[in-house]
Each structure stands twice: as structure tokens, then as C-alpha cells.
Design a protein around this motif. Structure first.
Motif, PDB file in Angstrom:
ATOM      1  N   ARG A  79      19.077 -81.668 -82.434  1.00 19.47           N
ATOM      2  CA  ARG A  79      19.228 -81.539 -83.884  1.00 19.47           C
ATOM      3  C   ARG A  79      20.312 -80.513 -84.198  1.00 19.47           C
ATOM      4  O   ARG A  79      20.253 -79.372 -83.710  1.00 19.47           O
ATOM      5  CB  ARG A  79      17.919 -81.108 -84.528  1.00 19.47           C
ATOM      6  N   PRO A  80      21.300 -80.883 -85.019  1.00 22.52           N
ATOM      7  CA  PRO A  80      22.379 -79.952 -85.310  1.00 22.52           C
ATOM      8  C   PRO A  80      22.067 -78.968 -86.426  1.00 22.52           C
ATOM      9  O   PRO A  80      22.773 -77.970 -86.585  1.00 22.52           O
ATOM     10  CB  PRO A  80      23.529 -80.880 -85.727  1.00 22.52           C
ATOM     11  N   ASP A  81      20.998 -79.231 -87.179  1.00 19.86           N
ATOM     12  CA  ASP A  81      20.721 -78.416 -88.363  1.00 19.86           C
ATOM     13  C   ASP A  81      19.746 -77.278 -88.090  1.00 19.86           C
ATOM     14  O   ASP A  81      19.476 -76.457 -88.986  1.00 19.86           O
ATOM     15  CB  ASP A  81      20.161 -79.294 -89.486  1.00 19.86           C
ATOM     16  N   VAL A  82      19.241 -77.192 -86.873  1.00 15.48           N
ATOM     17  CA  VAL A  82      18.271 -76.138 -86.549  1.00 15.48           C
ATOM     18  C   VAL A  82      18.249 -75.942 -85.032  1.00 15.48           C
ATOM     19  O   VAL A  82      18.515 -76.864 -84.270  1.00 15.48           O
ATOM     20  CB  VAL A  82      16.856 -76.508 -87.074  1.00 15.48           C
ATOM     21  N   TYR A  83      17.964 -74.721 -84.634  1.00 15.69           N
ATOM     22  CA  TYR A  83      17.759 -74.424 -83.221  1.00 15.69           C
ATOM     23  C   TYR A  83      16.763 -73.280 -83.126  1.00 15.69           C
ATOM     24  O   TYR A  83      16.404 -72.655 -84.140  1.00 15.69           O
ATOM     25  CB  TYR A  83      19.077 -74.062 -82.532  1.00 15.69           C
ATOM     26  N   ALA A  84      16.301 -72.990 -81.929  1.00 20.61           N
ATOM     27  CA  ALA A  84      15.322 -71.926 -81.720  1.00 20.61           C
ATOM     28  C   ALA A  84      15.917 -70.832 -80.851  1.00 20.61           C
ATOM     29  O   ALA A  84      16.854 -71.064 -80.082  1.00 20.61           O
ATOM     30  CB  ALA A  84      14.055 -72.480 -81.080  1.00 20.61           C
ATOM     31  N   VAL A  85      15.371 -69.644 -80.972  1.00 18.45           N
ATOM     32  CA  VAL A  85      15.759 -68.515 -80.123  1.00 18.45           C
ATOM     33  C   VAL A  85      14.501 -67.938 -79.470  1.00 18.45           C
ATOM     34  O   VAL A  85      13.419 -67.954 -80.060  1.00 18.45           O
ATOM     35  CB  VAL A  85      16.485 -67.416 -80.923  1.00 18.45           C
ATOM     36  N   ARG A  86      14.669 -67.465 -78.267  1.00 20.28           N
ATOM     37  CA  ARG A  86      13.543 -66.865 -77.551  1.00 20.28           C
ATOM     38  C   ARG A  86      13.475 -65.377 -77.867  1.00 20.28           C
ATOM     39  O   ARG A  86      14.488 -64.678 -77.889  1.00 20.28           O
ATOM     40  CB  ARG A  86      13.696 -67.078 -76.046  1.00 20.28           C
ATOM     41  N   TRP A  87      12.261 -64.883 -78.112  1.00 17.64           N
ATOM     42  CA  TRP A  87      12.062 -63.468 -78.367  1.00 17.64           C
ATOM     43  C   TRP A  87      11.128 -62.902 -77.294  1.00 17.64           C
ATOM     44  O   TRP A  87      10.336 -63.625 -76.692  1.00 17.64           O
ATOM     45  CB  TRP A  87      11.464 -63.226 -79.753  1.00 17.64           C
ATOM     46  N   GLU A  88      11.258 -61.627 -77.055  1.00 16.93           N
ATOM     47  CA  GLU A  88      10.407 -60.927 -76.094  1.00 16.93           C
ATOM     48  C   GLU A  88      10.005 -59.577 -76.648  1.00 16.93           C
ATOM     49  O   GLU A  88      10.822 -58.891 -77.274  1.00 16.93           O
ATOM     50  CB  GLU A  88      11.129 -60.730 -74.758  1.00 16.93           C
ATOM     51  N   ASN A  89       8.770 -59.221 -76.423  1.00 17.50           N
ATOM     52  CA  ASN A  89       8.278 -57.888 -76.744  1.00 17.50           C
ATOM     53  C   ASN A  89       7.869 -57.244 -75.426  1.00 17.50           C
ATOM     54  O   ASN A  89       6.761 -57.475 -74.932  1.00 17.50           O
ATOM     55  CB  ASN A  89       7.095 -57.960 -77.711  1.00 17.50           C
ATOM     56  N   GLN A  90       8.786 -56.477 -74.847  1.00 19.59           N
ATOM     57  CA  GLN A  90       8.528 -55.892 -73.540  1.00 19.59           C
ATOM     58  C   GLN A  90       7.435 -54.828 -73.593  1.00 19.59           C
ATOM     59  O   GLN A  90       6.799 -54.554 -72.572  1.00 19.59           O
ATOM     60  CB  GLN A  90       9.821 -55.310 -72.986  1.00 19.59           C
ATOM     61  N   ARG A  91       7.215 -54.264 -74.768  1.00 19.82           N
ATOM     62  CA  ARG A  91       6.198 -53.202 -74.880  1.00 19.82           C
ATOM     63  C   ARG A  91       4.803 -53.741 -74.614  1.00 19.82           C
ATOM     64  O   ARG A  91       3.988 -53.099 -73.931  1.00 19.82           O
ATOM     65  CB  ARG A  91       6.261 -52.568 -76.267  1.00 19.82           C
ATOM     66  N   ILE A  92       4.508 -54.937 -75.146  1.00 18.44           N
ATOM     67  CA  ILE A  92       3.173 -55.507 -74.956  1.00 18.44           C
ATOM     68  C   ILE A  92       3.196 -56.728 -74.044  1.00 18.44           C
ATOM     69  O   ILE A  92       2.172 -57.370 -73.804  1.00 18.44           O
ATOM     70  CB  ILE A  92       2.524 -55.880 -76.309  1.00 18.44           C
TER      71      ILE A  92
END
Length: 250
Positions: free
Chosen positions: A76-89
Motif C-alpha cells: 500500500r502506497p498510502d500507509v506504512y508501519a514503523v517498529r518501535w522499541e522500549n528498551q527500558r521495559i
């Protein structure tokens, strides 16, 4: 010192046993392919032939390489996702990319989703971000199919899937996960086809891979992407991590 040497010897012996098991598995699969009338000789390398005009190589301009990547992994060209990380928890996940980023109390329905651009792809490939693709297009078609395998037998099961694809004349590309514990097998289409048709192709290949694996049941198989035949109301369908991320997350 003796215990260290003993430990090293045990490790070498274990690796030799695993190597022998892999050789036996390769020999068994080769015999199965021979029985089906399929050759087991490796295909000639692409660059053994003269380089055709327009073929993207290591020496091609960056723009051409990005265009090739975007064409193969067309989502899909109108949306994409990004990965997030919370290293603290110690948590991680994915979220759609939106203008200004997600904020506490933000209305998801009013969020302005960011489009998938060449700059986003470039950032993924150099490791500045980790990109997630939504393969199911708005008209319930797709441009690629990916089979996901996880676990200790993932690579062997994925190889059986690739061999089944080759036996049916379906070009397939194998990708080993960054951690080395999983695999994706990608099939690219020359145009958009109904997701239901693409998933049916993947299901047939899975059944044929089970035959190639003999007594194995492909327990490592997880799912196909697209994960749905029809786009869910108000959703984007399941995302898949884009390959060749430049710098794996810690």
C-alpha cells in the motif's frame, strides 16, 4: 583447561552431527525431486549471462536500486508501519506512521497517515528505521505473496516450500530472518492479482512442500501475507516486516 577442551570437543561433535543430518535431508529432497522429474542442479548465476540493458546491478545508481526494491516489494502506497522499541521495559511492536507521531489520547480515526516514499525505503535500507509493509491493497489485490516460517525447522521447511515452488514453475526468493531463527519465502507477481488467488497459490505450495518433507508436517509454518482475502473494515490488514533492513534492532 581440560573441561574447556572437552566442551569444545562436544560442540564440534554436535555440529558434525547437525551437518550430517542436513546432508541426509538434502539427499532425500533431491531424490524426491528426481522422482518427480525435476532436476536438482543449481540454476546458473544471473550474472553469468551478459548484463541486459536496464538490469539493476551492484554498480547501478542508487535511484535504480530503490526503484527495483519498491517495485518488488510493492505494498500500500498510502500507509506504512514503523517498529518501535522500549528498551527500558523490554517491549516492542509496530504502529502506522502518522504526521507528527503518535501522542497520548490521539484519535486514531483522525490520524494523518504518512505515505510510503522512496525516502522511507532508503531510510529502512540504511538502518535508520524499520519498515513494515501492508501487502493487501485497497481493491483486495496484492503484488506479492510471502510465506512465514518460524522455529527450529524454519529454514528446512522454507527450503521445501521453495523446492515446491520451483517444481511448479513459480519463482520464489528465500529470506532468512535477522535473528536466523525464521524465514520468509517471497513470490512476486507481474501485476496485481486478487489476494484470494495469491493465497490459494500459497496454500497449494504448502501442501506440496509437506509432500517433499515426507513425515514432517511443516510445524514451523506461521501464515501467509497477505493474511486476509478481503480488507477488513477500517483496517489495513496484517503487516509484514520489509526485508534487507540495514541495521537490525538491538
Amino acid at each position: 583447561m581440560a573441561s574447556v577442551e572437552a566442551g569444545t570437543g562436544d560442540e564440534v561433535a554436535r555440529l558434525r552431527r547437525e551437518l550430517e543430518q542436513l546432508r541426509e535431508e538434502n539427499h532425500r529432497l533431491s531424490r524426491l525431486l528426481d522422482l518427480r522429474g525435476q532436476g536438482t542442479a543449481p540454476a546458473p548465476e544471473q550474472l553469468a549471462a551478459p548484463v541486459a540493458p536496464g538490469l539493476v546491478t551492484m554498480g547501478s545508481p542508487v535511484e535504480d536500486k530503490l526503484a527495483l526494491y519498491a517495485d518488488r516489494f510493492r505494498a500500500r502506497p498510502d500507509v506504512y508501519a514503523v517498529r518501535w522499541e522500549n528498551q527500558r521495559i523490554g517491549t516492542a511492536g509496530w504502529m502506522p506512521a502518522v504526521a507528527g507521531g503518535w501522542r497520548k489520547g490521539m484519535d486514531r480515526r483522525a490520524a494523518a497517515h504518512l505515505p510510503l516514499t522512496a525516502e522511507v525505503v532508503a531510510a529502512h535500507l540504511v538502518g535508520d528505521m524499520f519498515l513494515g509493509l501492508y501487502p493487501l491493497l485497497t481493491d483486495n489485490t496484492c503484488r506479492f505473496l510471502a510465506a512465514d516460517f518460524d522455529g527450529s525447522a524454519a529454514v528446512l521447511d522454507a527450503l521445501a516450500y521453495c523446492k515446491a515452488a520451483r517444481a511448479d514453475g513459480v519463482p520464489a526468493a528465500l529470506e532468512i530472518s535477522q535473528a536466523g531463527r525464521g524465514a520468509h519465502v517471497w513470490v512476486f507477481f507481474t501485476g496485481a492479482i486478487p489476494a484470494a488467488t495469491a493465497r490459494a497459490v500459497g496454500t497449494v505450495l504448502l501442501h506440496e512442500a509437506m509432500v517433499l518433507r515426507g513425515s514432517m508436517d511443516l510445524r514451523s509454518y506461521d501464515r501467509l501475507f497477505p493474511n486476509q482475502d478481503v480488507l477488513p473494515d477500517g483496517g489495513f490488514g496484517n503487516l509484514i516486516a520489509a526485508p534487507l533492513q540495514g541495521r537490525p534492532p538491538s
